[in-house]
Scaffold this motif. Sequence first.
Motif, PDB file in Angstrom:
ATOM      1  N   MET A   3       0.820  -1.218   0.000  1.00 52.56           N
ATOM      2  CA  MET A   3       0.000   0.000   0.000  1.00 52.56           C
ATOM      3  C   MET A   3       0.857   1.273   0.000  1.00 52.56           C
ATOM      4  O   MET A   3       0.317   2.372  -0.105  1.00 52.56           O
ATOM      5  CB  MET A   3      -0.948   0.002   1.204  1.00 52.56           C
ATOM      6  N   THR A   4       2.173   1.135   0.108  1.00 47.67           N
ATOM      7  CA  THR A   4       3.062   2.301   0.108  1.00 47.67           C
ATOM      8  C   THR A   4       4.017   2.229  -1.082  1.00 47.67           C
ATOM      9  O   THR A   4       3.719   2.743  -2.166  1.00 47.67           O
ATOM     10  CB  THR A   4       3.839   2.364   1.442  1.00 47.67           C
ATOM     11  N   ALA A   5       5.158   1.585  -0.895  1.00 47.95           N
ATOM     12  CA  ALA A   5       6.146   1.502  -1.975  1.00 47.95           C
ATOM     13  C   ALA A   5       5.607   0.726  -3.168  1.00 47.95           C
ATOM     14  O   ALA A   5       5.893   1.066  -4.327  1.00 47.95           O
ATOM     15  CB  ALA A   5       7.431   0.848  -1.460  1.00 47.95           C
ATOM     16  N   GLY A   6       4.821  -0.313  -2.911  1.00 51.28           N
ATOM     17  CA  GLY A   6       4.241  -1.070  -4.006  1.00 51.28           C
ATOM     18  C   GLY A   6       3.300  -0.227  -4.843  1.00 51.28           C
ATOM     19  O   GLY A   6       3.276  -0.330  -6.080  1.00 51.28           O
ATOM     20  N   PHE A   7       2.516   0.627  -4.179  1.00 48.79           N
ATOM     21  CA  PHE A   7       1.603   1.507  -4.906  1.00 48.79           C
ATOM     22  C   PHE A   7       2.372   2.474  -5.790  1.00 48.79           C
ATOM     23  O   PHE A   7       2.015   2.704  -6.954  1.00 48.79           O
ATOM     24  CB  PHE A   7       0.738   2.273  -3.895  1.00 48.79           C
ATOM     25  N   VAL A   8       3.466   3.021  -5.269  1.00 56.81           N
ATOM     26  CA  VAL A   8       4.258   3.997  -6.036  1.00 56.81           C
ATOM     27  C   VAL A   8       4.904   3.331  -7.242  1.00 56.81           C
ATOM     28  O   VAL A   8       4.861   3.861  -8.364  1.00 56.81           O
ATOM     29  CB  VAL A   8       5.322   4.635  -5.124  1.00 56.81           C
ATOM     30  N   THR A   9       5.523   2.164  -7.046  1.00 57.92           N
ATOM     31  CA  THR A   9       6.196   1.494  -8.167  1.00 57.92           C
ATOM     32  C   THR A   9       5.208   1.015  -9.222  1.00 57.92           C
ATOM     33  O   THR A   9       5.571   0.877 -10.393  1.00 57.92           O
ATOM     34  CB  THR A   9       7.024   0.304  -7.667  1.00 57.92           C
ATOM     35  N   ALA A  10       3.978   0.741  -8.833  1.00 54.83           N
ATOM     36  CA  ALA A  10       2.957   0.378  -9.819  1.00 54.83           C
ATOM     37  C   ALA A  10       2.423   1.601 -10.553  1.00 54.83           C
ATOM     38  O   ALA A  10       2.047   1.523 -11.726  1.00 54.83           O
ATOM     39  CB  ALA A  10       1.815  -0.369  -9.138  1.00 54.83           C
ATOM     40  N   LEU A  11       2.405   2.750  -9.866  1.00 55.04           N
ATOM     41  CA  LEU A  11       1.857   3.973 -10.466  1.00 55.04           C
ATOM     42  C   LEU A  11       2.823   4.632 -11.436  1.00 55.04           C
ATOM     43  O   LEU A  11       2.400   5.227 -12.442  1.00 55.04           O
ATOM     44  CB  LEU A  11       1.482   4.956  -9.348  1.00 55.04           C
ATOM     45  N   LEU A  12       4.130   4.547 -11.175  1.00 45.93           N
ATOM     46  CA  LEU A  12       5.111   5.261 -11.992  1.00 45.93           C
ATOM     47  C   LEU A  12       5.046   4.913 -13.479  1.00 45.93           C
ATOM     48  O   LEU A  12       5.167   5.817 -14.329  1.00 45.93           O
ATOM     49  CB  LEU A  12       6.519   5.009 -11.446  1.00 45.93           C
ATOM     50  N   PRO A  13       4.898   3.634 -13.888  1.00 43.61           N
ATOM     51  CA  PRO A  13       4.790   3.365 -15.332  1.00 43.61           C
ATOM     52  C   PRO A  13       3.657   4.122 -16.001  1.00 43.61           C
ATOM     53  O   PRO A  13       3.819   4.642 -17.119  1.00 43.61           O
ATOM     54  CB  PRO A  13       4.562   1.842 -15.387  1.00 43.61           C
ATOM     55  N   ALA A  14       2.504   4.218 -15.314  1.00 39.77           N
ATOM     56  CA  ALA A  14       1.378   4.953 -15.884  1.00 39.77           C
ATOM     57  C   ALA A  14       1.662   6.455 -15.893  1.00 39.77           C
ATOM     58  O   ALA A  14       1.293   7.164 -16.841  1.00 39.77           O
ATOM     59  CB  ALA A  14       0.107   4.656 -15.086  1.00 39.77           C
ATOM     60  N   VAL A  15       2.335   6.958 -14.861  1.00 35.46           N
ATOM     61  CA  VAL A  15       2.653   8.386 -14.794  1.00 35.46           C
ATOM     62  C   VAL A  15       3.566   8.797 -15.941  1.00 35.46           C
ATOM     63  O   VAL A  15       3.334   9.806 -16.622  1.00 35.46           O
ATOM     64  CB  VAL A  15       3.312   8.716 -13.434  1.00 35.46           C
ATOM     65  N   PHE A  16       4.604   8.008 -16.206  1.00 33.44           N
ATOM     66  CA  PHE A  16       5.568   8.364 -17.237  1.00 33.44           C
ATOM     67  C   PHE A  16       4.981   8.269 -18.648  1.00 33.44           C
ATOM     68  O   PHE A  16       5.533   8.864 -19.582  1.00 33.44           O
ATOM     69  CB  PHE A  16       6.807   7.465 -17.141  1.00 33.44           C
ATOM     70  N   VAL A  17       3.893   7.546 -18.824  1.00 33.26           N
ATOM     71  CA  VAL A  17       3.298   7.396 -20.151  1.00 33.26           C
ATOM     72  C   VAL A  17       2.102   8.324 -20.336  1.00 33.26           C
ATOM     73  O   VAL A  17       1.980   9.001 -21.370  1.00 33.26           O
ATOM     74  CB  VAL A  17       2.879   5.927 -20.392  1.00 33.26           C
ATOM     75  N   ARG A  77       9.407  -7.437  -8.264  1.00 31.01           N
ATOM     76  CA  ARG A  77      10.587  -7.869  -7.519  1.00 31.01           C
ATOM     77  C   ARG A  77      10.516  -7.409  -6.070  1.00 31.01           C
ATOM     78  O   ARG A  77      10.983  -8.103  -5.163  1.00 31.01           O
ATOM     79  CB  ARG A  77      11.848  -7.334  -8.202  1.00 31.01           C
ATOM     80  N   LEU A  78       9.961  -6.221  -5.860  1.00 37.81           N
ATOM     81  CA  LEU A  78       9.725  -5.773  -4.489  1.00 37.81           C
ATOM     82  C   LEU A  78       8.746  -6.711  -3.788  1.00 37.81           C
ATOM     83  O   LEU A  78       8.936  -7.072  -2.619  1.00 37.81           O
ATOM     84  CB  LEU A  78       9.180  -4.341  -4.510  1.00 37.81           C
ATOM     85  N   THR A  79       7.717  -7.119  -4.518  1.00 33.72           N
ATOM     86  CA  THR A  79       6.758  -8.075  -3.952  1.00 33.72           C
ATOM     87  C   THR A  79       7.443  -9.381  -3.595  1.00 33.72           C
ATOM     88  O   THR A  79       7.216  -9.954  -2.524  1.00 33.72           O
ATOM     89  CB  THR A  79       5.634  -8.339  -4.970  1.00 33.72           C
ATOM     90  N   ARG A  80       8.315  -9.855  -4.477  1.00 33.12           N
ATOM     91  CA  ARG A  80       9.034 -11.101  -4.202  1.00 33.12           C
ATOM     92  C   ARG A  80       9.967 -10.943  -3.001  1.00 33.12           C
ATOM     93  O   ARG A  80      10.120 -11.868  -2.194  1.00 33.12           O
ATOM     94  CB  ARG A  80       9.835 -11.526  -5.433  1.00 33.12           C
ATOM     95  N   ALA A  81      10.603  -9.776  -2.884  1.00 33.61           N
ATOM     96  CA  ALA A  81      11.535  -9.558  -1.778  1.00 33.61           C
ATOM     97  C   ALA A  81      10.829  -9.658  -0.426  1.00 33.61           C
ATOM     98  O   ALA A  81      11.426 -10.107   0.558  1.00 33.61           O
ATOM     99  CB  ALA A  81      12.206  -8.194  -1.916  1.00 33.61           C
ATOM    100  N   VAL A  82       9.557  -9.262  -0.383  1.00 35.42           N
ATOM    101  CA  VAL A  82       8.830  -9.305   0.894  1.00 35.42           C
ATOM    102  C   VAL A  82       8.109 -10.641   1.076  1.00 35.42           C
ATOM    103  O   VAL A  82       8.172 -11.254   2.136  1.00 35.42           O
ATOM    104  CB  VAL A  82       7.815  -8.142   0.971  1.00 35.42           C
ATOM    105  N   LEU A  83       7.443 -11.095   0.038  1.00 33.32           N
ATOM    106  CA  LEU A  83       6.688 -12.351   0.156  1.00 33.32           C
ATOM    107  C   LEU A  83       7.592 -13.572   0.182  1.00 33.32           C
ATOM    108  O   LEU A  83       7.264 -14.591   0.796  1.00 33.32           O
ATOM    109  CB  LEU A  83       5.713 -12.485  -1.021  1.00 33.32           C
ATOM    110  N   GLY A  84       8.731 -13.487  -0.481  1.00 32.83           N
ATOM    111  CA  GLY A  84       9.580 -14.671  -0.597  1.00 32.83           C
ATOM    112  C   GLY A  84      10.687 -14.742   0.423  1.00 32.83           C
ATOM    113  O   GLY A  84      11.383 -15.741   0.507  1.00 32.83           O
ATOM    114  N   ALA A  85      10.890 -13.693   1.205  1.00 33.75           N
ATOM    115  CA  ALA A  85      11.996 -13.690   2.162  1.00 33.75           C
ATOM    116  C   ALA A  85      11.454 -13.794   3.581  1.00 33.75           C
ATOM    117  O   ALA A  85      10.280 -13.642   3.843  1.00 33.75           O
ATOM    118  CB  ALA A  85      12.822 -12.414   2.010  1.00 33.75           C
TER     119      ALA A  85
END
Length: 420
Positions: free
Chosen positions: A121-135, A197-205
């Motif tokens: 809900m924080t860093a994940g939201f930002v990293t998901a939003l940036l691709p749409a912002v840049f386009v 990859r951020l999701t994997r770093a938290v869910l997989g570690a």
Amino acid sequence: MTIETRNGSWGTRARGVGLAALRGLALTLVTLPGALLGFTLSLVSISLVPVGIGVFTTPWVLTGVRAFADWRRVLAAEWCGVRIPSAYRPIPENGHAWTRTYAMLLDPATWRDLRWLQVDMTAGFVTALLPAVFVFYPLEGLAVAAGLWRPLAETGGYWYGFVRVSDQSSALAAGALGVALLALAPLAPRLLTAHFRLTRAVLGAGQGELAERVRVLTETRRDAVDTSAAELRRIERDLHDGAQARLVAMGMDLGTIEMLLDKDPAQAKRLLAQARQSSVDALTELRDLVRGIHPPVLAERGLGDAVRALALRLPVATEVTVELEGRPDAPVESAAYFAVSEVLTNAVKHSGADRIWIDLHQNEGMLRISVTDNGRGGALITAGSGLAGVERRLGTFDGVLAVGSPAGGPTMVTMEIPCA
């Protein structure tokens, strides 16, 4: 020829950038509300465990969180090829509510999920939003520079990023900012991959990962031994009750025929016909038994054709896509075949779907299979279910199973098995 190749390359890149932006935008619409709702409900439910209410609500809430996390695992593998293994401990389905609640609370994967919701809900939201912002956001800046600033300025001023637009010069500055942001648009696919990859770093570690890995391997080894023993018992039972019984009866008939050849030839002929039919039935049962152990089409033509043969026997319209570089090892082929068979059986029996899609492909040493149906959804990996059996079968080969099945459908079951 070179110009056409370059144009095709640029077209492919542009489509990739646009697709990453659309996917990132779709994720932002789900990430923040989904993660916030899941974390809030989990926190409230777990806090109510001491007073007894949470004992009954926590299993349902955490099951929903796991389904949300598994759905994200499926998207990570589908969209960016990022594998996030699922390592939930089995839940005692028939136990008391207290048993199920504490089993889930003692599972380290549960707390990884809750930590992931906070990150999502924080860093994940930002990293998901940036691709749409840049386009998409630069398009607004270019529109402002082209004249959209006039009606906006009449409302008392307008901010585009950090530029306050009030006249043509400031509108051109907003357009320049939009061009600068648009120059970052090619990073959209990488940013989307960074999100997963951020999701994997938290869910997989997590702490104790090695101990958890040893526990999973121990369980899969035990499951493999139990499955092999059960399979041997099934084969023995089928042989004893089927082909062996018919062969014994046929031997008795042949003994009777020897005594009746001279005394009653007509009766001997009837018994010969009966013995012949018994031999045909015994041969059919032996063939069915062999097919259940290792289907001939799988041994002769490989996994792709074997799955196509499965699809042809289904009462539901099924589309099969196969992209395999070669044949995996025979044990992997067999495990994948029977896993697909079980998933298709579940889809036909329980989903209410009228169409199924199967995709098999091999990439970077992984055999990846996805089975999607347009049914009612709601499929879960629970103890005693067919999907739990598939998960155990794949676990023997260090494979993983992920299920995305929201209420109302569609359902996507993704399986990955390491293979040479």
